[in-house]
Write a protein that holds these residues in place. Structure first.
Motif, short mmCIF file in Angstrom:
data_model
loop_
_atom_site.label_atom_id
_atom_site.label_comp_id
_atom_site.label_asym_id
_atom_site.label_seq_id
_atom_site.Cartn_x
_atom_site.Cartn_y
_atom_site.Cartn_z
N PHE A 11 0.99 -1.40 0.06
CA PHE A 11 0.00 0.07 -0.03
C PHE A 11 0.84 1.50 0.00
CE2 PHE A 11 -3.37 -3.01 1.10
CZ PHE A 11 -4.54 -2.27 0.62
N ALA A 14 0.86 3.29 -3.15
CA ALA A 14 -0.29 4.04 -3.57
C ALA A 14 -0.65 5.19 -2.59
CB ALA A 14 -1.32 2.89 -3.48
N LEU A 15 -0.44 4.89 -1.35
CA LEU A 15 -0.74 5.81 -0.40
C LEU A 15 0.14 7.16 -0.44
CD1 LEU A 15 -1.19 4.40 2.97
CD2 LEU A 15 -2.84 5.83 1.95
N ALA A 17 1.31 8.24 -3.26
CA ALA A 17 0.81 9.13 -4.11
C ALA A 17 -0.30 10.12 -3.81
CB ALA A 17 0.16 8.34 -5.39
N ILE A 18 -1.02 9.74 -2.91
CA ILE A 18 -2.42 10.48 -2.63
C ILE A 18 -2.27 11.45 -1.20
CG2 ILE A 18 -3.34 8.79 -1.34
CD1 ILE A 18 -5.92 9.39 -2.92
N GLU A 65 -9.53 4.65 -5.48
CA GLU A 65 -8.51 4.94 -6.11
C GLU A 65 -7.32 4.36 -5.56
OE1 GLU A 65 -8.07 9.38 -6.38
OE2 GLU A 65 -5.93 9.14 -6.48
N ILE A 66 -7.04 4.06 -4.35
CA ILE A 66 -5.89 3.55 -3.64
C ILE A 66 -5.81 1.83 -4.31
CG2 ILE A 66 -4.97 2.76 -1.47
CD1 ILE A 66 -5.69 5.40 -0.32
N ALA A 69 -4.45 1.79 -7.27
CA ALA A 69 -3.28 2.05 -7.76
C ALA A 69 -2.34 1.10 -7.09
CB ALA A 69 -2.66 3.29 -7.14
N LEU A 70 -2.81 -0.02 -6.65
CA LEU A 70 -1.85 -1.14 -5.80
C LEU A 70 -1.15 -1.89 -6.96
CD1 LEU A 70 -4.43 -3.00 -3.56
CD2 LEU A 70 -2.42 -1.55 -2.97
N PRO A 71 0.10 -2.20 -6.81
CA PRO A 71 0.92 -2.84 -7.92
C PRO A 71 0.45 -4.29 -7.97
CG PRO A 71 2.14 -2.59 -5.62
CD PRO A 71 0.71 -1.93 -5.63
#
Ligand code: ARG
Length: 608
Positions: A11, A14-15, A17-18, A65-66, A69-71
C-alpha cells in the motif's frame, strides 16, 4: 517474514501518491491491521475515512483510487471496499502456502531481527533483600524476564539490571536481631533460615507492626533501636558494615534459589542501592551547582516538570510534587538513589531506552524521577515506567495467607507444583480411561512435568493478563487443562510431538527439505495464516511492552490448531503429499508454541 509489513509495503506507493504530506504516510499505513472478523478477510485498512476527510473527498472514492493504484502482486487474492470505506483484503492461498514452506527452514521460523535495534536497560525484580521474597515480587520478576527475552529475540541490545533494595531499613531489623536474638547454632547451620526467622521475630516485637518500613519518628523502643542500627550502617559503622557484608551473600543466595526455580535468566548486573550510596552526595551537589535543585524548607528538591514547587495545600492538590533529594535531616532518598542510578547507567551503557518494571504504586515516584532526570539534562533517552497491577486473592482482596501475612513466593511455587502433579496424574487417569495413548513415564519425568506445569501455570496466568490490570491468583484457573493456560499450551505442544512419535517420523526432513504445503481446507489455511503471524505479533507485543499479546497469539494459534485436528486427519490423510503437508503444519505449530513459550520464559515438555 512479517505479513503485516508485506501488506503495508504493497500500500505504501499508492498512499504516498495521494497523501499530501509524505511524513504522514506511516500514520495511514499503521491503520492497516489484522481483520477483526476473519469472515471479512485477513487484513483490513481503515485509512480511507480519515484520509478522505483530510482531502475533502468521498471515502469510497479514495479507497477505490488506492486499490486501483496497488501494484500487481502475487500476495493479495481479493480487496474490496465495504461500508463507508473500509478496505478488506484476503491473501492468496498459494502465496501463504509458499511462505509457510519457506519459514520451515528458518531456525527463527520467519521472525527477522528488527531493522532498528536499540540499547535498552531494563530494571526489574529489585526485591528488598533480607526478607523472604513474597508474592509482590512475582510480577516484576517474570514480566521483566519475559520482556528481556522478547526484546533480545527481536535483536535489541538488552542490559538487565537488578536494582536490589539492599541498603534499607530492613537491615536495621536484621542487625538488631543478630545482636539480641541470634540462635548461633541455627545461624551456622542455615544462615538464610535464621536471618529470615530473625527478621520475622523482630518485626513481631514492634508495638504496632505496620507493613511499610516507617522511617519517621516513633515511640516504639525496638523500632527505634532498629532505626539506629540502620543509621549506623549508613554512617559507615565498621561493625554494622561488616555484618551487612556477612549477610548479603546469604540474602542473595536465597533470592537466587527462587530465580532458578522460576527459570529467570541471569542478570547482567546486580547493582543494588548500596552501590550508589557513595555517589549520592555528588548527585545533590551536581543538581545544586547547576541550579536544577533548590532548597525548600530546609530540604533539597528538584522542581516538578512545570518548574514549580507547590507549597500550599491548595497547590499540592493541583500540581505534581517536586523530587525530594535530601531531607531536612540530611538523609538522601529513594529518588536520590534512582538519580544516581540514571547517571551511572547513562555513562556506562549509553542506552536509548530505560525501562522500569515496577508496581503501579510507584507511578508518582517515576513521574517525579523522570522529570528530575530531564531537568538534569538527560533528555535524549526514553524513560518508561512499565507499571503493573496487584495480585489478588480469590476474594478480590490483596492475596493473604490464612494468618493474614503476605504469602511467600517459595511456598506459592511449591503449592502450584504439587497441584500440577495432582492435575497431571488426574489427566493421565482420565485419558487412560478413555482409551487414549498415554506415555508410560518414570517418576523423575513426572516430577519434571509437574515442575514445568506448576511453574508454567503461575507465570502464564500472570503474563496473560494485561500487565496494567490486577488479577486473581487462582490455582484452579491457572492449572486448567482447557482454555488460555500454560497447561493447555504444554498439552498442545506435546500433542504435536506425539504425532511424530506415533507415526515414527523424524522431523529433520521437514526442517531441511520441507514438502510443498497444500491448504485444502479452511482449517489448514487458518493455521498457516496464524503461523505466519508470529513475527507481527512479537512486534506488536514489543512495541508497548505487553507480554499478554504473546499469550493472545498462542491462544489464537491453539484454537486454529484444535479445529485443524478435528477436521483434518494427519497420519491418515488421503495422499502422501497431503500427509506431508499436514505434518509440516504440525511441526511448525509445535515449533511456534515452543518458541513463543520460551519468550515467555515457560518450558514445554516432550511428552505428557
Ligand atoms: N526495591 C524497590 C521496591 O521493592 C524496587 C526497585 C525498582 N527499581 C528502581 N530503580 N527504583 O519497591
Amino acid at each position: 517474514m512479517n505479513l503485516l509489513a508485506e501488506v503495508r509495503a504493497l500500500f505504501q506507493p499508492a498512499l504516498a501518491a495521494i497523501v499530501p504530506d509524505a511524513t504522514k504516510v506511516p500514520d495511514f499505513l499503521a491503520m492497516i491491521r489484522p481483520a477483526q472478523d476473519a469472515k471479512n478477510g485477513d487484513y483490513q485498512a481503515n485509512f480511507a475515512m480519515p484520509l478522505a476527510k483530510l482531502l475533502g473527498r468521498n471515502p469510497q472514492k479514495v479507497a477505490d483510487e488506492i486499490i486501483g493504484a496497488l501494484p500487481t502482486n502475487d500476495v493479495i487474492a481479493s480487496v474490496v471496499v465495504a461500508g463507508p470505506g473500509f478496505i478488506n483484503l484476503k491473501l492468496r492461498d498459494d502465496w501463504l502456502a509458499q511462505q509457510v514452506q519457506a519459514i520451515a527452514t528458518e531456525p527463527r521460523i520467519g521472525v527477522s531481527p528488527t531493522a532498528h535495534p536499540r540499547t535498552i536497560v531494563i530494571d526489574y525484580s529489585g526485591p528488598n533483600v533480607a526478607k523472604p521474597l513474597h508474592v509482590g515480587h512475582l510480577r516484576s520478576t517474570i514480566i521483566g524476564d519475559a520482556l528481556t527475552r522478547l526484546l533480545r529475540f527481536l535483536g535489541h541490545t538488552v542490559i538487565t539490571d537488578n536494582h536490589l533494595g539492599d541498603w534499607g531499613t530492613q537491615f536495621g531489623i536484621l542487625l538488631y536481631g543478630y545482636k539480641h536474638h541470634l540462635d548461633r547454632a541455627a545461624y551456622e547451620q542455615d544462615p538464610v533460615r535464621e536471618l529470615a526467622r530473625l527478621y520475622v521475630a523482630v518485626r513481631k516485637l514492634f508495638r504496632q507492626a505496620t507493613e511499610e518500613d516507617d522511617e519517621g519518628a516513633t515511640d516504639d523502643p525496638v523500632k527505634t533501636a532498629c532505626q539506629q542500627e540502620t543509621a549506623k550502617l549508613h554512617a559507615g559503622d565498621p561493625e554494622n558494615v561488616a555484618l551487612w557484608q556477612q549477610f548479603m551473600p546469604h540474602c542473595l543466595a536465597e533470592i537466587q534459589v527462587i530465580y532458578d526455580r522460576l527459570g529467570i535468566q541471569k542478570f547482567d548486573h546486580i547493582l543494588g542501592e548500596s552501590f550508589y550510596n557513595p555517589l549520592l552526595a555528588g548527585v545533590v551537589e551536581s543538581l545544586l551547582a547547576h541550579g536544577q535543585a533548590v532548597e525548600s524548607n530546609g530540604a533539597i528538591v528538584v522542581p516538578n516538570a512545570a518548574g514549580t514547587i507547590p507549597q500550599t495545600p491548595e497547590e499540592m492538590k493541583k500540581q505534581e510534587p517536586p523530587a525530594l533529594i535530601r531531607k531536612r535531616d540530611g538523609a538522601f532518598t529513594y529518588t536520590t538513589t534512582d538519580l544516581a542510578t540514571i547517571r551511572y547507567r547513562m555513562e556506562t551503557f549509553r542506552p536509548d531506552t530505560v525501562l522500569y518494571v515496577v508496581d503501579f504504586r510507584q507511578s508518582l515516584h517515576f513521574k517525579t524521577l523522570f522529570a528530575a532526570a530531564n531537568r538534569w539534562g538527560y533528555t535524549g533517552t526514553e524513560f518508561q515506567h512499565l507499571s503493573f497491577g496487584s495480585v489478588l486473592g480469590a476474594d478480590g482482596k490483596p492475596l493473604r495467607t490464612r494468618d493474614g501475612g503476605v504469602p511467600e513466593l517459595g511456598e506459592l511455587i511449591s503449592q502450584a507444583v504439587a497441584l500440577g502433579l495432582e492435575k497431571y496424574e488426574a489427566s493421565v487417569a482420565e485419558r487412560t480411561a478413555h482409551g487414549h495413548d498415554v506415555p508410560e513415564l518414570t517418576e523423575a519425568t513426572k516430577r519434571d512435568i509437574a515442575e514445568a506445569v506448576g511453574i508454567g501455570a503461575i507465570k502464564y496466568a500472570d503474563l496473560s493478563q494485561n500487565r496494567t490490570s490486577d488479577y486473581k491468583f487462582d490455582y484452579e484457573k491457572m492449572l486448567a487443562t482447557e482454555g488460555n493456560t500454560a497447561t493447555y499450551m504444554q498439552y498442545a505442544y506435546a500433542r504435536c510431538r506425539a504425532i511424530f512419535r506415533k507415526g515414527e517420523i523424524d522431523t529433520a526432513r521437514f526442517r531441511t527439505h520441507p514438502p510443498a504445503v497444500q491448504l485444502t481446507t479452511s482449517q489448514e489455511r487458518a493455521v498457516a495464516l496464524q503461523l505466519l503471524r508470529l513475527s507481527e505479533s512479537l512486534e506488536v507485543a514489543a512495541a508497548d511492552y505487553l507480554p499478554h499479546l504473546l499469550t493472545a497469539y498462542l491462544w489464537d494459534l491453539c484454537k486454529a490448531m484444535s479445529r485443524f485436528y478435528d477436521e483434518c486427519p494427519v497420519l491418515t490423510a488421503e495422499s502422501p503429499e497431503l500427509r506431508d503437508s499436514r505434518l509440516l503444519l504440525v511441526d511448525l505449530i509445535g515449533r511456534t508454541i515452543q518458541q513463543t513459550m520460551e519468550l515467555l520464559g515457560i518450558r514445554v515438555v516432550e511428552q505428557m
